[in-house]
Scaffold this motif. Structure first.
Motif, PDB file in Angstrom:
ATOM      1  N   ASN A 133      14.468   0.536 -10.066  1.00 28.76           N
ATOM      2  CA  ASN A 133      14.346  -0.910 -10.237  1.00 28.76           C
ATOM      3  C   ASN A 133      14.416  -1.689  -8.928  1.00 28.76           C
ATOM      4  O   ASN A 133      13.961  -2.827  -8.868  1.00 28.76           O
ATOM      5  CB  ASN A 133      15.417  -1.421 -11.213  1.00 28.76           C
ATOM      6  N   THR A 134      14.955  -1.072  -7.876  1.00 29.15           N
ATOM      7  CA  THR A 134      14.976  -1.776  -6.587  1.00 29.15           C
ATOM      8  C   THR A 134      13.576  -1.864  -5.984  1.00 29.15           C
ATOM      9  O   THR A 134      13.374  -2.534  -4.983  1.00 29.15           O
ATOM     10  CB  THR A 134      15.926  -1.096  -5.574  1.00 29.15           C
ATOM     11  N   PHE A 135      12.614  -1.206  -6.608  1.00 24.72           N
ATOM     12  CA  PHE A 135      11.207  -1.326  -6.197  1.00 24.72           C
ATOM     13  C   PHE A 135      10.817  -2.800  -6.069  1.00 24.72           C
ATOM     14  O   PHE A 135      10.119  -3.199  -5.150  1.00 24.72           O
ATOM     15  CB  PHE A 135      10.329  -0.608  -7.223  1.00 24.72           C
ATOM     16  N   ALA A 136      11.312  -3.598  -7.002  1.00 29.04           N
ATOM     17  CA  ALA A 136      10.950  -5.017  -7.017  1.00 29.04           C
ATOM     18  C   ALA A 136      11.552  -5.786  -5.843  1.00 29.04           C
ATOM     19  O   ALA A 136      11.055  -6.853  -5.487  1.00 29.04           O
ATOM     20  CB  ALA A 136      11.368  -5.653  -8.338  1.00 29.04           C
ATOM     21  N   ASN A 137      12.600  -5.258  -5.226  1.00 33.09           N
ATOM     22  CA  ASN A 137      13.224  -5.955  -4.092  1.00 33.09           C
ATOM     23  C   ASN A 137      12.219  -6.250  -2.992  1.00 33.09           C
ATOM     24  O   ASN A 137      12.105  -7.371  -2.531  1.00 33.09           O
ATOM     25  CB  ASN A 137      14.360  -5.106  -3.469  1.00 33.09           C
ATOM     26  N   GLU A 138      11.514  -5.193  -2.586  1.00 36.33           N
ATOM     27  CA  GLU A 138      10.604  -5.351  -1.454  1.00 36.33           C
ATOM     28  C   GLU A 138       9.254  -5.895  -1.891  1.00 36.33           C
ATOM     29  O   GLU A 138       8.618  -6.677  -1.203  1.00 36.33           O
ATOM     30  CB  GLU A 138      10.384  -4.001  -0.745  1.00 36.33           C
ATOM     31  N   THR A 139       8.811  -5.460  -3.040  1.00 37.45           N
ATOM     32  CA  THR A 139       7.436  -5.746  -3.462  1.00 37.45           C
ATOM     33  C   THR A 139       7.304  -7.055  -4.230  1.00 37.45           C
ATOM     34  O   THR A 139       6.231  -7.613  -4.326  1.00 37.45           O
ATOM     35  CB  THR A 139       6.920  -4.591  -4.368  1.00 37.45           C
ATOM     36  N   LEU A 197      18.003  -6.597 -12.865  1.00 41.67           N
ATOM     37  CA  LEU A 197      16.845  -7.150 -12.164  1.00 41.67           C
ATOM     38  C   LEU A 197      16.930  -8.668 -12.170  1.00 41.67           C
ATOM     39  O   LEU A 197      15.998  -9.340 -11.805  1.00 41.67           O
ATOM     40  CB  LEU A 197      15.558  -6.754 -12.887  1.00 41.67           C
ATOM     41  N   ASN A 198      18.048  -9.175 -12.618  1.00 39.02           N
ATOM     42  CA  ASN A 198      18.252 -10.609 -12.747  1.00 39.02           C
ATOM     43  C   ASN A 198      17.179 -11.285 -13.576  1.00 39.02           C
ATOM     44  O   ASN A 198      16.634 -12.303 -13.209  1.00 39.02           O
ATOM     45  CB  ASN A 198      18.335 -11.277 -11.368  1.00 39.02           C
ATOM     46  N   THR A 199      16.838 -10.663 -14.669  1.00 39.86           N
ATOM     47  CA  THR A 199      15.853 -11.298 -15.522  1.00 39.86           C
ATOM     48  C   THR A 199      16.291 -11.196 -16.965  1.00 39.86           C
ATOM     49  O   THR A 199      16.942 -10.245 -17.357  1.00 39.86           O
ATOM     50  CB  THR A 199      14.466 -10.652 -15.354  1.00 39.86           C
TER      51      THR A 199
END
Ligand SMILES: *[C@@H]1O[C@H](CO)[C@@H](O)[C@H](O)[C@H]1NC(C)=O
Ligand SMILES: *[C@@H]1O[C@H](CO)[C@@H](O)[C@H](O)[C@H]1NC(C)=O
Ligand SMILES: *[C@@H]1O[C@H](CO)[C@@H](O)[C@H](O)[C@H]1NC(C)=O
Ligand SMILES: *[C@@H]1O[C@H](CO)[C@@H](O)[C@H](O)[C@H]1NC(C)=O
Ligand SMILES: *[C@@H]1O[C@H](CO)[C@@H](O)[C@H](O)[C@H]1NC(C)=O
Ligand SMILES: *[C@@H]1O[C@H](CO)[C@@H](O)[C@H](O)[C@H]1NC(C)=O
Ligand SMILES: [Zn+2]
Length: 470
Positions: A278-284, A421-423
């Protein structure tokens, strides 16, 4: 007399299942549920809005006695042979009774079942491919709930009903969809007399499939490389954003079952991998122009290596286990099916390890079924009295079903607060599991619950029967 009474009871159940209290007005974000309208195509899911509702669920005070069949089966029987239809109906009732006496179900579980000729009614005739679809079952709806470890997971509606939330995401009319091909194979029914060596016990197949429908299924799969699986992730929650034509990524989403999967060599929960994925979304970021955009960016991300590594794990024997409730001991983990190499979508992970459990009283959820031997004989020959074995019972208790030994199982929260993911806008259109082809050895009849491959050496004709699971 007894029959009349039963008829009245089932009429009441059928009637009152339409007595919905109108959905409560809610100012929270509407929950996104997923319908699986086709039990033969688990990959097809429809995102549906399921606003919080106070909809009534049929409960029964007889449930605690464990004697009542808590499954309400609506059967569409498409064959003209009335006694065959009766056998099919009886089998569903028997399966319902077996599960109802193993669990404490407080809410009726509804099944939309069909026994029809797939060739006549759907044009699925096998034909050139030699593939005949036998049938399958899946949860009719899966519902996101908040787990206590910060992840949101998808729960099958049949289980969500047992939690008896006062308000809950709106339910669909059925909990489980099941469809079997009347022209597909040579099913054996209880009372048929001697079983042929090539026959399959319909009760065994129905029970196995219903257990999948109750939530015995992993969401780990390859959602990136369609026909050539090499990277394993949970379902990908990628949904239309509403504001523009882009897609929003809401994280990788496990099933209720996946919460308890552990890496047998490290002792770590595989949900740790989900958190890292889920940290994929951090950078992308979370916006993608389409699926291809997501796939390309995910493949070039550092997180993709985790998915490639997970693939190695799911094809390594005895590498994954299911850690039951009240246990921190790897030795108590139930070994999952990871000896299939290459990875078999649906058969791998979503079953107990064949080699460990084939000859034990937990044989029901192995991926290969036996031909020519019926469920009752298998059970007694293993010296058991219960068809739902002790380890399978532990798994069902762990994901949230109550039993007399374990009356207060874990209950997730209906209020979604985070997916790490804070969503809280969970809206996905993702693929499910389909159990598919397993390799055939010459002249043998390999009955996978999901796939039956008959190799006819004389004619070099291969007939493959597919029984698709969730
Ligand atoms: C109808 O089904 C019964 C039960 O499976 C079977 O014994 C009988 O042979 C079938 N009859 C016909 C005409 O196919
Ligand atoms: C029940 O299943 C049948 C056969 O799959 C389908 O035609 C029908 O629409 C289903 N009913 C509901 C309410 O889902
Ligand atoms: C990603 O974001 C989460 C939540 O904000 C944070 O806890 C985590 O440290 C971040 N990871 C990386 C690799 O930046
Ligand atoms: C499981 O644990 C082993 C040993 O620590 C490790 O080599 C392997 O990569 C782990 N698998 C996953 C998917 O993390
Ligand atoms: C699985 O167990 C059954 C006993 O019920 C046995 O007959 C069969 O040979 C076993 N299969 C394998 C592949 O070991
Ligand atoms: C979900 O995906 C299917 C198949 O890719 C597609 O036909 C359907 O329109 C999608 N639904 C939504 C709500 O995006
Ligand atoms: Zn299965």
């Amino acid at each position: 007399m007894k029959e009349t009474l039963l008829m009245i009871i089932s009429l009441i159940i059928l009637f009152s299942s339409f007595l919905y209290v109108s959905p409560a007005k809610s100012n929270s974000v509407p929950t996104q549920c997923y319908n699986h309208p086709n039990p033969l195509n688990g990959k097809y899911r429809e995102a549906v809005s399921c606003p919080t509702s106070k909809q009534k669920v049929i409960t029964s005070n007889l449930a605690a006695t464990g004697s009542k069949n808590m499954f309400d089966v609506t059967l569409t029987c498409g064959v003209k042979n009335v006694s065959l239809c009766d056998e099919v109906k009886k089998t569903f009732e028997t399966a319902g009774n077996i599960i109802s006496s193993a669990l404490i179900l407080n809410s009726i579980i509804t099944i939309n079942a069909s026994f029809i000729d797939f060739c006549v009614s759907m044009g699925e005739c096998g034909g050139k491919s030699g593939l005949v679809t036998l049938g399958g079952a899946c949860p009719a709806r899966s519902i996101p709930l908040q787990d206590d470890d910060g992840l949101v997971r998808l729960y099958p509606q049949a289980l969500v009903k047992q939690f008896q939330f006062k308000t809950h995401p709106e339910y669909g009319p059925y909990d489980i969809l099941a469809m079997f091909n009347s022209a597909g194979t040579n099913f054996w029914f209880e009372g048929d007399g001697n079983m042929g060596h090539d026959q399959q016990d319909f009760l065994y197949v129905v029970l196995h499939e219903l257990i999948h429908g109750l939530g015995f299924a992993s969401n780990w799969g390859d959602y990136i490389n369609e026909n050539n699986p090499k990277a394993m992730t949970p379902d990908i929650a990628l949904v239309p954003d509403g504001s523009d034509s882009t897609l929003k990524f809401n994280g990788f989403m496990e099933s209720a079952f996946d919460k308890y999967i552990i890496n047998m060599s490290s002792g770590h929960r595989t949900s740790e991998i989900t958190n890292k994925l889920n940290t994929f979304a951090n950078e992308t970021g979370t916006k993608f122009s389409d699926d291809d955009d997501f796939n390309a960016k995910f493949k070039s991300s550092p997180q993709y290596k985790l998915a490639l590594n997970m693939m190695k794990t799911v094809i390594t024997p005895s590498s994954l286990g299911f850690l039951p409730h009240d246990s921190n001991d790897l030795a108590e983990a139930i070994i999952l099916e990871t000896h299939l190499n290459p990875y078999q979508e649906g058969s791998s992970v979503s079953h107990v390890d064949f080699n460990t459990y084939n000859t034990t009283n937990d044989f029901l959820m192995k991926y290969l079924a036996d031909l020519g031997v019926n469920l009752r004989t298998m059970t007694t020959s293993r010296g058991c009295t219960e068809i739902i074995g002790p380890k399978l019972k532990l798994i069902l208790e762990t994901i949230g079903y109550a039993t007399s030994d374990y009356p207060n199982p874990y209950i997730p929260s209906v209020t979604i607060t985070s997916n790490n993911l804070n969503t809280n806008n969970l809206n996905t259109n993702f693929s499910g599991n389909i159990e598919s082809v397993s390799s055939a050895s010459p002249k043998m009849i390999n009955f996978n619950f999901e796939t039956l491959i008959i190799l006819n050496l004389v004619g070099f004709i291969t007939t493959r029967y597919l029984l698709k699971d969730f």
